[in-house]
Design a protein around this motif. Sequence first.
Motif, short mmCIF file in Angstrom:
data_model
loop_
_atom_site.label_atom_id
_atom_site.label_comp_id
_atom_site.label_asym_id
_atom_site.label_seq_id
_atom_site.Cartn_x
_atom_site.Cartn_y
_atom_site.Cartn_z
N ILE A 58 0.85 -1.20 0.00
CA ILE A 58 0.00 0.00 0.00
C ILE A 58 0.88 1.24 0.00
CG2 ILE A 58 -1.77 1.22 1.34
CD1 ILE A 58 -2.06 -1.75 2.73
N LYS A 59 0.54 2.22 -0.84
CA LYS A 59 1.25 3.50 -0.84
C LYS A 59 0.31 4.58 -0.31
CE LYS A 59 2.40 1.49 -4.18
NZ LYS A 59 2.20 0.14 -4.54
N SER A 60 0.78 5.28 0.71
CA SER A 60 -0.03 6.29 1.37
C SER A 60 0.91 7.37 1.92
CB SER A 60 -0.86 5.65 2.48
OG SER A 60 -1.77 6.57 3.04
N THR A 61 0.45 8.06 2.96
CA THR A 61 1.29 9.07 3.60
C THR A 61 1.34 8.82 5.11
OG1 THR A 61 -0.53 10.62 3.98
CG2 THR A 61 0.67 10.83 1.89
N ARG A 62 2.39 9.36 5.71
CA ARG A 62 2.55 9.23 7.16
C ARG A 62 1.33 9.82 7.88
NH1 ARG A 62 7.04 8.55 10.40
NH2 ARG A 62 8.37 8.72 8.57
N GLU A 63 0.78 10.91 7.36
CA GLU A 63 -0.36 11.57 7.98
C GLU A 63 -1.61 10.69 7.96
OE1 GLU A 63 2.76 14.30 7.03
OE2 GLU A 63 1.72 12.89 5.71
N ARG A 64 -1.77 9.87 6.93
CA ARG A 64 -2.95 9.00 6.81
C ARG A 64 -2.75 7.66 7.51
NH1 ARG A 64 -7.57 10.49 6.16
NH2 ARG A 64 -8.28 9.26 4.42
N TYR A 65 -1.51 7.38 7.97
CA TYR A 65 -1.23 6.07 8.55
C TYR A 65 -2.15 5.68 9.71
CZ TYR A 65 0.82 2.03 10.64
OH TYR A 65 0.97 0.77 11.16
N PRO A 66 -2.41 6.53 10.69
CA PRO A 66 -3.27 6.08 11.80
C PRO A 66 -4.65 5.60 11.33
CG PRO A 66 -2.14 8.09 12.42
CD PRO A 66 -1.88 7.89 10.95
N ALA A 67 -5.26 6.32 10.41
CA ALA A 67 -6.58 5.91 9.90
C ALA A 67 -6.46 4.65 9.05
CB ALA A 67 -7.21 7.04 9.10
N LEU A 68 -5.38 4.55 8.27
CA LEU A 68 -5.16 3.37 7.44
C LEU A 68 -4.98 2.13 8.31
CD1 LEU A 68 -3.10 3.17 4.26
CD2 LEU A 68 -2.57 1.59 6.08
N GLU A 69 -4.15 2.25 9.35
CA GLU A 69 -3.94 1.11 10.26
C GLU A 69 -5.25 0.70 10.94
OE1 GLU A 69 -2.06 0.38 14.57
OE2 GLU A 69 -0.63 1.24 13.14
N ALA A 70 -6.00 1.68 11.40
CA ALA A 70 -7.28 1.38 12.06
C ALA A 70 -8.22 0.64 11.11
CB ALA A 70 -7.92 2.66 12.58
N HIS A 71 -8.25 1.07 9.85
CA HIS A 71 -9.15 0.41 8.89
C HIS A 71 -8.69 -1.02 8.62
CE1 HIS A 71 -12.30 0.31 5.90
NE2 HIS A 71 -11.45 -0.38 5.15
N ILE A 72 -7.39 -1.21 8.44
CA ILE A 72 -6.88 -2.57 8.21
C ILE A 72 -7.26 -3.46 9.39
CG2 ILE A 72 -4.81 -4.01 8.00
CD1 ILE A 72 -3.51 -1.67 6.44
N LYS A 73 -7.02 -2.99 10.60
CA LYS A 73 -7.34 -3.80 11.79
C LYS A 73 -8.83 -4.12 11.87
CE LYS A 73 -3.56 -2.49 14.85
NZ LYS A 73 -3.21 -1.76 16.09
N SER A 74 -9.69 -3.18 11.47
CA SER A 74 -11.13 -3.41 11.56
C SER A 74 -11.63 -4.42 10.54
CB SER A 74 -11.89 -2.09 11.39
OG SER A 74 -11.90 -1.68 10.03
N ARG A 75 -10.89 -4.61 9.45
CA ARG A 75 -11.31 -5.52 8.38
C ARG A 75 -10.50 -6.81 8.32
NH1 ARG A 75 -15.59 -2.84 7.88
NH2 ARG A 75 -15.88 -1.35 6.19
N HIS A 76 -9.43 -6.88 9.08
CA HIS A 76 -8.50 -8.01 8.96
C HIS A 76 -8.99 -9.20 9.75
CE1 HIS A 76 -4.74 -10.01 8.27
NE2 HIS A 76 -4.32 -8.97 7.56
N PRO A 77 -8.91 -10.41 9.18
CA PRO A 77 -9.38 -11.59 9.90
C PRO A 77 -8.41 -12.10 10.97
CG PRO A 77 -8.62 -12.21 7.71
CD PRO A 77 -8.57 -10.70 7.78
N TYR A 78 -7.16 -11.65 10.96
CA TYR A 78 -6.19 -12.11 11.97
C TYR A 78 -6.34 -11.29 13.24
CZ TYR A 78 -3.57 -14.28 8.06
OH TYR A 78 -3.18 -15.01 6.97
N SER A 79 -6.11 -11.91 14.38
CA SER A 79 -6.18 -11.18 15.65
C SER A 79 -5.00 -10.21 15.79
CB SER A 79 -6.22 -12.15 16.83
OG SER A 79 -5.06 -12.96 16.85
N VAL A 80 -3.86 -10.55 15.20
CA VAL A 80 -2.69 -9.66 15.21
C VAL A 80 -2.17 -9.60 13.77
CG1 VAL A 80 -0.39 -9.23 16.16
CG2 VAL A 80 -2.12 -10.35 17.57
N PRO A 81 -2.74 -8.73 12.95
CA PRO A 81 -2.29 -8.66 11.56
C PRO A 81 -0.93 -8.00 11.43
CG PRO A 81 -3.93 -6.98 11.96
CD PRO A 81 -3.85 -7.81 13.21
#
Length: 106
Positions: A58-81
């Motif tokens: 994924i290519k993004s920005t440091r500023e968008r990282y917190p929201a990007l990480e939160a979205h990945i965690k909310s959609r990811h099937p692993y308990s620790v992605p």
Amino acid sequence: MTAIAVLTNLPDSDSAFNLARELVSLRLAACANVLAPATSFYRWEGREEQATEVPVLIKSTRERYPALEAHIKSRHPYSVPEIIAWPLELGSAEYLAWVERESQPI
């Protein structure tokens, strides 16, 4: 702004494609590449494991990282992605500007 690359792995192509589309659609990323399946070897809960996973780059920005990480965690099937990021220190100025522009919220 600082462009970043983020890597995560998903258990199957469907979940990888869905996540990649969502991240771009939500402008959390300018681009997400679903890569070829890979065999992962790792230790989990005291056992050695082997699994086929589908990497998403994924290519993004440091500023968008917190929201990007939160979205990945909310959609990811692993308990620790796996979610790791690193800054893109060098690259085409035009490409890096595009990443920054397309990762901005509307």
